[in-house]
Design a protein around this motif. Structure first.
Motif, PDB file in Angstrom:
ATOM      1  N   HIS A 147      29.450 -29.588 -20.309  1.00  9.19           N
ATOM      2  CA  HIS A 147      28.679 -29.565 -19.311  1.00  9.19           C
ATOM      3  C   HIS A 147      28.239 -30.030 -18.114  1.00  9.19           C
ATOM      4  O   HIS A 147      27.413 -30.601 -17.000  1.00  9.19           O
ATOM      5  CB  HIS A 147      27.054 -28.963 -20.159  1.00  9.19           C
ATOM      6  N   THR A 150      30.290 -30.484 -15.863  1.00  5.33           N
ATOM      7  CA  THR A 150      29.474 -29.397 -14.702  1.00  5.33           C
ATOM      8  C   THR A 150      28.910 -30.059 -13.353  1.00  5.33           C
ATOM      9  O   THR A 150      28.859 -30.125 -12.413  1.00  5.33           O
ATOM     10  CB  THR A 150      29.490 -28.067 -14.935  1.00  5.33           C
ATOM     11  N   ARG A 151      27.990 -30.805 -14.483  1.00  5.79           N
ATOM     12  CA  ARG A 151      26.554 -31.643 -13.507  1.00  5.79           C
ATOM     13  C   ARG A 151      27.358 -32.707 -12.666  1.00  5.79           C
ATOM     14  O   ARG A 151      26.795 -32.963 -11.766  1.00  5.79           O
ATOM     15  CB  ARG A 151      25.717 -32.117 -14.650  1.00  5.79           C
ATOM     16  N   TYR A 209      27.012 -25.063  -9.711  1.00  4.72           N
ATOM     17  CA  TYR A 209      26.859 -25.071 -10.557  1.00  4.72           C
ATOM     18  C   TYR A 209      26.010 -23.803 -11.614  1.00  4.72           C
ATOM     19  O   TYR A 209      26.503 -23.936 -13.251  1.00  4.72           O
ATOM     20  CB  TYR A 209      25.522 -25.637 -10.902  1.00  4.72           C
ATOM     21  N   LEU A 210      25.645 -23.207 -11.000  1.00  3.97           N
ATOM     22  CA  LEU A 210      25.582 -22.149 -11.962  1.00  3.97           C
ATOM     23  C   LEU A 210      26.648 -20.999 -12.396  1.00  3.97           C
ATOM     24  O   LEU A 210      27.423 -20.137 -13.942  1.00  3.97           O
ATOM     25  CB  LEU A 210      25.086 -20.383 -11.605  1.00  3.97           C
ATOM     26  N   SER A 213      28.066 -22.886 -15.418  1.00  7.32           N
ATOM     27  CA  SER A 213      26.852 -23.017 -16.682  1.00  7.32           C
ATOM     28  C   SER A 213      27.350 -21.691 -17.047  1.00  7.32           C
ATOM     29  O   SER A 213      27.182 -21.196 -18.330  1.00  7.32           O
ATOM     30  CB  SER A 213      25.396 -22.752 -15.952  1.00  7.32           C
ATOM     31  N   GLN A 214      27.852 -20.444 -16.439  1.00  4.61           N
ATOM     32  CA  GLN A 214      28.292 -19.351 -17.283  1.00  4.61           C
ATOM     33  C   GLN A 214      29.711 -19.760 -17.765  1.00  4.61           C
ATOM     34  O   GLN A 214      29.333 -18.715 -19.477  1.00  4.61           O
ATOM     35  CB  GLN A 214      28.556 -18.721 -15.995  1.00  4.61           C
ATOM     36  N   PHE A 216      29.790 -22.259 -19.433  1.00  3.93           N
ATOM     37  CA  PHE A 216      29.194 -22.836 -20.870  1.00  3.93           C
ATOM     38  C   PHE A 216      28.936 -22.065 -22.039  1.00  3.93           C
ATOM     39  O   PHE A 216      28.938 -22.334 -23.271  1.00  3.93           O
ATOM     40  CB  PHE A 216      28.078 -23.935 -20.688  1.00  3.93           C
ATOM     41  N   HIS A 217      27.517 -21.481 -21.469  1.00  2.00           N
ATOM     42  CA  HIS A 217      26.900 -20.403 -22.274  1.00  2.00           C
ATOM     43  C   HIS A 217      28.225 -18.863 -22.841  1.00  2.00           C
ATOM     44  O   HIS A 217      27.065 -19.033 -23.727  1.00  2.00           O
ATOM     45  CB  HIS A 217      26.185 -20.253 -21.404  1.00  2.00           C
TER      46      HIS A 217
END
Length: 238
Positions: A147, A150-151, A209-210, A213-214, A216-217
């Motif tokens: 995560h 990604t940032r 970013y999304l 994050s996808q 990651f989730h």
């Protein structure tokens, strides 16, 4: 299983997640293939076939006016099919039972998925409660690093693309059109295309970013399953 080190168990745990993710991705790939066929292949084949028939005289030249409709009919039909199969069929149940009941039904499906994955984890890895505690802690650390990466990549991509856009403006043949904007600090010189560039850059960074994050989730779901396995083993031990 008893002779394996925790590093070997962690690798086996990651291999299990990789296999499950690839299995789910195969279903998505089949769906994407259907989208590609109905949205690109069939319209292209139909368009080429109609053009050949028009050139050979089998169809009148007036048929060119309907060529766009012949191309659009396939993706529109497929979109209507997906809409009716996945969305419209849920509307009566949503109206009858309410939105909360529909969400709880989805939660029940997620519960069945977690039960299947937890059973697969216990059967594949089959380690002790202390090992599962170490596995979940290690995987949580790796997910947090993912995560954070990604940032970092989002910020880096924003800086790089901003410099590229500024370089394109400086290398352009036409001088930039400048406007003046009043602010509490006074009048500020602003290029007229800066606003559109910032909007485009912002949308790109949000999508970037999304996308990260996808992932990651998605992997966090497997961490939750590992937590459930650890909790179950702790309860059995007590």
């Amino acid at each position: 299983m008893q002779g394996k080190t925790r590093t070997e168990l962690y690798k086996q745990f990651l291999d299990f997640i990789t296999f499950e993710v690839q299995h789910e991705r195969q279903k998505e790939n089949r769906r994407l293939l259907n989208v590609f066929v109905w949205s690109f292949i069939l319209p292209a084949v139909t368009s080429a076939l109609l053009m050949i028939l028009i050139k050979t005289g089998a169809l009148p030249r007036a048929a060119r006016n309907y060529l766009d409709w012949a191309i659009l009919i396939f993706p529109v039909s497929f979109a209507l099919y997906l809409l009716s199969a996945e969305v419209l069929t849920q509307i009566p149940a949503t109206i009858k039972r309410g939105g909360i009941a529909t969400e709880l039904t989805q939660a029940a499906k997620e519960g069945l998925w977690r039960e299947k994955v937890c059973e697969g984890m216990r059967r594949t890895i089959g380690s002790s409660a202390s090992d599962w505690k170490w596995l979940t802690a290690s995987f949580r650390i790796d997910l947090e690093k993912m995560h954070n990466r990604t940032r970092y990549l989002t910020a880096l991509a924003g800086a790089v693309f901003y410099l590229i856009l500024q370089g394109v403006d400086l290398l352009g043949d036409e001088p930039p059109q400048v406007a003046w904007m009043k602010s509490p600090m006074g009048w500020i010189e602003v290029s007229q295309n800066d606003f559109s560039q910032f909007i485009g850059l912002g949308l790109f960074l949000v999508l970037f970013y999304l996308s990260g994050s996808q992932t990651f989730h998605s992997l966090s779901r497997y961490l939750n399953c590992a937590e459930l396995v650890k909790t179950t083993l702790d309860q059995n031990k007590t």
